[in-house]
Design a protein around this motif. Structure first.
Motif, mmCIF file in Angstrom:
data_model
loop_
_atom_site.group_PDB
_atom_site.id
_atom_site.type_symbol
_atom_site.label_atom_id
_atom_site.label_comp_id
_atom_site.label_asym_id
_atom_site.label_seq_id
_atom_site.Cartn_x
_atom_site.Cartn_y
_atom_site.Cartn_z
ATOM 1 N N THR A 24 -14.609 -32.484 61.652
ATOM 2 C CA THR A 24 -13.782 -33.178 62.645
ATOM 3 C C THR A 24 -14.000 -32.594 64.030
ATOM 4 O O THR A 24 -14.171 -33.322 65.015
ATOM 5 C CB THR A 24 -12.295 -33.080 62.264
ATOM 6 O OG1 THR A 24 -12.083 -33.723 61.003
ATOM 7 C CG2 THR A 24 -11.412 -33.739 63.320
ATOM 8 N N VAL A 25 -14.008 -31.268 64.127
ATOM 9 C CA VAL A 25 -14.217 -30.614 65.419
ATOM 10 C C VAL A 25 -15.599 -30.943 65.968
ATOM 11 O O VAL A 25 -15.766 -31.229 67.162
ATOM 12 C CB VAL A 25 -14.025 -29.094 65.290
ATOM 13 C CG1 VAL A 25 -14.495 -28.373 66.560
ATOM 14 C CG2 VAL A 25 -12.557 -28.775 65.029
ATOM 15 N N GLU A 26 -16.628 -30.926 65.100
ATOM 16 C CA GLU A 26 -17.975 -31.273 65.547
ATOM 17 C C GLU A 26 -18.035 -32.707 66.069
ATOM 18 O O GLU A 26 -18.697 -32.986 67.075
ATOM 19 C CB GLU A 26 -18.963 -31.081 64.395
ATOM 20 C CG GLU A 26 -19.208 -29.616 64.050
ATOM 21 C CD GLU A 26 -20.007 -29.454 62.766
ATOM 22 O OE1 GLU A 26 -20.451 -30.494 62.217
ATOM 23 O OE2 GLU A 26 -20.183 -28.310 62.319
ATOM 24 N N ILE A 29 -16.418 -32.795 69.553
ATOM 25 C CA ILE A 29 -17.294 -32.228 70.590
ATOM 26 C C ILE A 29 -18.454 -33.167 70.889
ATOM 27 O O ILE A 29 -18.816 -33.382 72.057
ATOM 28 C CB ILE A 29 -17.791 -30.833 70.158
ATOM 29 C CG1 ILE A 29 -16.616 -29.858 70.118
ATOM 30 C CG2 ILE A 29 -18.878 -30.335 71.116
ATOM 31 C CD1 ILE A 29 -16.965 -28.494 69.561
ATOM 32 N N GLU A 30 -19.049 -33.753 69.844
ATOM 33 C CA GLU A 30 -20.149 -34.699 70.058
ATOM 34 C C GLU A 30 -19.675 -35.918 70.838
ATOM 35 O O GLU A 30 -20.342 -36.375 71.777
ATOM 36 C CB GLU A 30 -20.721 -35.139 68.713
ATOM 37 C CG GLU A 30 -21.893 -36.098 68.839
ATOM 38 C CD GLU A 30 -22.465 -36.521 67.493
ATOM 39 O OE1 GLU A 30 -23.214 -37.512 67.458
ATOM 40 O OE2 GLU A 30 -22.159 -35.860 66.491
ATOM 41 N N ALA A 31 -18.510 -36.459 70.457
ATOM 42 C CA ALA A 31 -17.966 -37.611 71.174
ATOM 43 C C ALA A 31 -17.616 -37.231 72.606
ATOM 44 O O ALA A 31 -17.847 -38.006 73.546
ATOM 45 C CB ALA A 31 -16.727 -38.139 70.448
ATOM 46 N N GLY A 32 -17.064 -36.040 72.782
ATOM 47 C CA GLY A 32 -16.729 -35.579 74.125
ATOM 48 C C GLY A 32 -17.949 -35.469 75.017
ATOM 49 O O GLY A 32 -17.904 -35.842 76.193
ATOM 50 N N ALA A 33 -19.049 -34.985 74.444
ATOM 51 C CA ALA A 33 -20.293 -34.881 75.220
ATOM 52 C C ALA A 33 -20.781 -36.260 75.643
ATOM 53 O O ALA A 33 -21.243 -36.453 76.778
ATOM 54 C CB ALA A 33 -21.351 -34.159 74.390
ATOM 55 N N ARG A 34 -20.670 -37.233 74.748
ATOM 56 C CA ARG A 34 -21.106 -38.597 75.078
ATOM 57 C C ARG A 34 -20.254 -39.182 76.192
ATOM 58 O O ARG A 34 -20.771 -39.772 77.157
ATOM 59 C CB ARG A 34 -21.037 -39.479 73.840
ATOM 60 C CG ARG A 34 -22.104 -39.183 72.797
ATOM 61 C CD ARG A 34 -21.866 -39.946 71.514
ATOM 62 N NE ARG A 34 -21.793 -41.389 71.734
ATOM 63 C CZ ARG A 34 -21.379 -42.252 70.819
ATOM 64 N NH1 ARG A 34 -20.966 -41.817 69.623
ATOM 65 N NH2 ARG A 34 -21.360 -43.543 71.082
ATOM 66 N N VAL A 35 -18.944 -39.047 76.076
ATOM 67 C CA VAL A 35 -18.037 -39.612 77.084
ATOM 68 C C VAL A 35 -18.227 -38.908 78.430
ATOM 69 O O VAL A 35 -18.282 -39.559 79.475
ATOM 70 C CB VAL A 35 -16.570 -39.503 76.616
ATOM 71 C CG1 VAL A 35 -15.616 -39.931 77.741
ATOM 72 C CG2 VAL A 35 -16.342 -40.354 75.370
ATOM 73 N N LEU A 36 -18.361 -37.587 78.407
ATOM 74 C CA LEU A 36 -18.522 -36.839 79.651
ATOM 75 C C LEU A 36 -19.829 -37.217 80.340
ATOM 76 O O LEU A 36 -19.875 -37.387 81.564
ATOM 77 C CB LEU A 36 -18.489 -35.339 79.354
ATOM 78 C CG LEU A 36 -18.451 -34.397 80.555
ATOM 79 C CD1 LEU A 36 -17.200 -34.622 81.393
ATOM 80 C CD2 LEU A 36 -18.513 -32.941 80.084
ATOM 81 N N GLY A 37 -20.901 -37.365 79.551
ATOM 82 C CA GLY A 37 -22.179 -37.756 80.125
ATOM 83 C C GLY A 37 -22.163 -39.170 80.671
ATOM 84 O O GLY A 37 -22.741 -39.450 81.723
ATOM 85 N N ALA A 53 -14.784 -40.767 68.794
ATOM 86 C CA ALA A 53 -14.875 -39.915 67.600
ATOM 87 C C ALA A 53 -14.310 -40.605 66.368
ATOM 88 O O ALA A 53 -14.546 -40.148 65.244
ATOM 89 C CB ALA A 53 -14.148 -38.595 67.841
ATOM 90 N N GLY A 54 -13.553 -41.682 66.560
ATOM 91 C CA GLY A 54 -12.963 -42.394 65.434
ATOM 92 C C GLY A 54 -11.796 -41.672 64.796
ATOM 93 O O GLY A 54 -11.568 -41.758 63.583
ATOM 94 N N ILE A 55 -11.022 -40.953 65.625
ATOM 95 C CA ILE A 55 -9.864 -40.224 65.125
ATOM 96 C C ILE A 55 -8.655 -40.562 65.997
ATOM 97 O O ILE A 55 -8.793 -41.184 67.055
ATOM 98 C CB ILE A 55 -10.093 -38.703 65.148
ATOM 99 C CG1 ILE A 55 -10.326 -38.228 66.594
ATOM 100 C CG2 ILE A 55 -11.270 -38.318 64.246
ATOM 101 C CD1 ILE A 55 -10.361 -36.731 66.744
ATOM 102 N N SER A 56 -7.490 -40.132 65.562
ATOM 103 C CA SER A 56 -6.289 -40.336 66.367
ATOM 104 C C SER A 56 -6.222 -39.287 67.463
ATOM 105 O O SER A 56 -6.802 -38.202 67.347
ATOM 106 C CB SER A 56 -5.039 -40.235 65.497
ATOM 107 O OG SER A 56 -4.849 -38.902 65.052
ATOM 108 N N ILE A 57 -5.496 -39.603 68.525
ATOM 109 C CA ILE A 57 -5.341 -38.634 69.601
ATOM 110 C C ILE A 57 -4.597 -37.400 69.093
ATOM 111 O O ILE A 57 -4.846 -36.269 69.534
ATOM 112 C CB ILE A 57 -4.602 -39.272 70.813
ATOM 113 C CG1 ILE A 57 -4.651 -38.322 72.026
ATOM 114 C CG2 ILE A 57 -3.183 -39.632 70.460
ATOM 115 C CD1 ILE A 57 -6.016 -38.094 72.593
ATOM 116 N N LEU A 70 -11.510 -29.036 75.965
ATOM 117 C CA LEU A 70 -12.580 -29.756 75.284
ATOM 118 C C LEU A 70 -13.897 -29.631 76.045
ATOM 119 O O LEU A 70 -14.963 -29.413 75.446
ATOM 120 C CB LEU A 70 -12.198 -31.227 75.111
ATOM 121 C CG LEU A 70 -13.241 -32.132 74.447
ATOM 122 C CD1 LEU A 70 -13.743 -31.552 73.131
ATOM 123 C CD2 LEU A 70 -12.644 -33.525 74.230
ATOM 124 N N VAL A 71 -13.844 -29.740 77.362
ATOM 125 C CA VAL A 71 -15.061 -29.559 78.162
ATOM 126 C C VAL A 71 -15.617 -28.149 77.971
ATOM 127 O O VAL A 71 -16.832 -27.957 77.895
ATOM 128 C CB VAL A 71 -14.788 -29.835 79.655
ATOM 129 C CG1 VAL A 71 -15.942 -29.366 80.512
ATOM 130 C CG2 VAL A 71 -14.561 -31.319 79.871
#
Length: 207
Positions: A24-26, A29-37, A53-57, A70-71
């Motif tokens: 879940t954490v991975e 982080i992967e989704a965060g990298a995509r959104v940030l980029g 990421a397909g998860i709840s907030i 997260l960043v």
């Protein structure tokens, strides 16, 4: 879902200990990298990351209390990728040209996954309370690999100390790679070959 108490200086609210929570954490982080980029710091939100990421907030907030934490996790993941490149490039005793190619190609690969992400991390994203400690630890290991690289491949033992050569070499490589990432030029074969040639020429003349 089992978790561990967070490590000192960690940006996370708590550390995952089971495979499911680590996955879940991975994913976060992967989704965060995509959104940030894709969106830059101004468009980066935890809600957007949770959707990608397909998860709840709520699940995201179990691990990361805010977008700054997260960043920071994204930044540390990038540090880990770069250090993995350095470990491979300085392992064993390959000839200089092969070692230089491994180093340059690894750095290109690490920065080419999401060039916009690297630009945002360099130019836009603010730091976290633990950023300095993480960055200092990264730099300590990072420069130790460059010193090893120089010690194995320099021509002769006169002239500047290995530490000085390592600082100059790392600065040159970083400058070229980061500039190319900003300009979306990491795929240039000429850039790669000239950077390899620069490293080889520099170390062969370091006497």
């Amino acid at each position: 879902m089992s978790t561990r108490i967070k490590k000192p200086g960690s940006p996370m609210r708590k550390e995952p200990s089971q495979a499911r929570s680590r996955a879940t954490v991975e994913a976060i982080i992967e989704a965060g990298a995509r959104v940030l980029g894709d969106r830059g710091w101004a468009g980066f939100t935890t809600n957007a990351v949770a959707v990608v990421a397909g998860i709840s907030i709520g699940s995201l907030y179990q691990y990361f209390p805010d977008k700054l934490s997260l960043v920071e996790a994204i930044r540390r993941h990038h540090f880990d990728e770069v250090l993995a490149v350095m470990r491979r490039a300085t392992a064993g005793e390959l000839p200089l040209a092969e070692s230089a190619e491994a180093l340059v190609q690894g750095m290109i690969d690490a920065h080419n996954v999401n060039p916009e992400l690297h630009r945002v991390l360099l130019d836009e994203a603010p730091g976290h309370d633990g950023s300095r400690l993480a960055h200092d630890a990264f730099l300590t290991e990072y420069h130790s690999h460059y010193r090893s690289f120089v010690a194995v491949h320099r021509n002769g033992h006169g002239g500047p100390a290995n530490d000085v050569l390592a600082q100059l070499l790392s600065g040159a490589v970083e400058g070229v790679i980061h500039s190319a990432a900003r300009k979306r030029a990491l795929g240039s074969p000429e850039l790669k070959q000239e950077l390899i040639r620069m490293i080889c020429s520099y170390l062969r003349s370091a006497d």
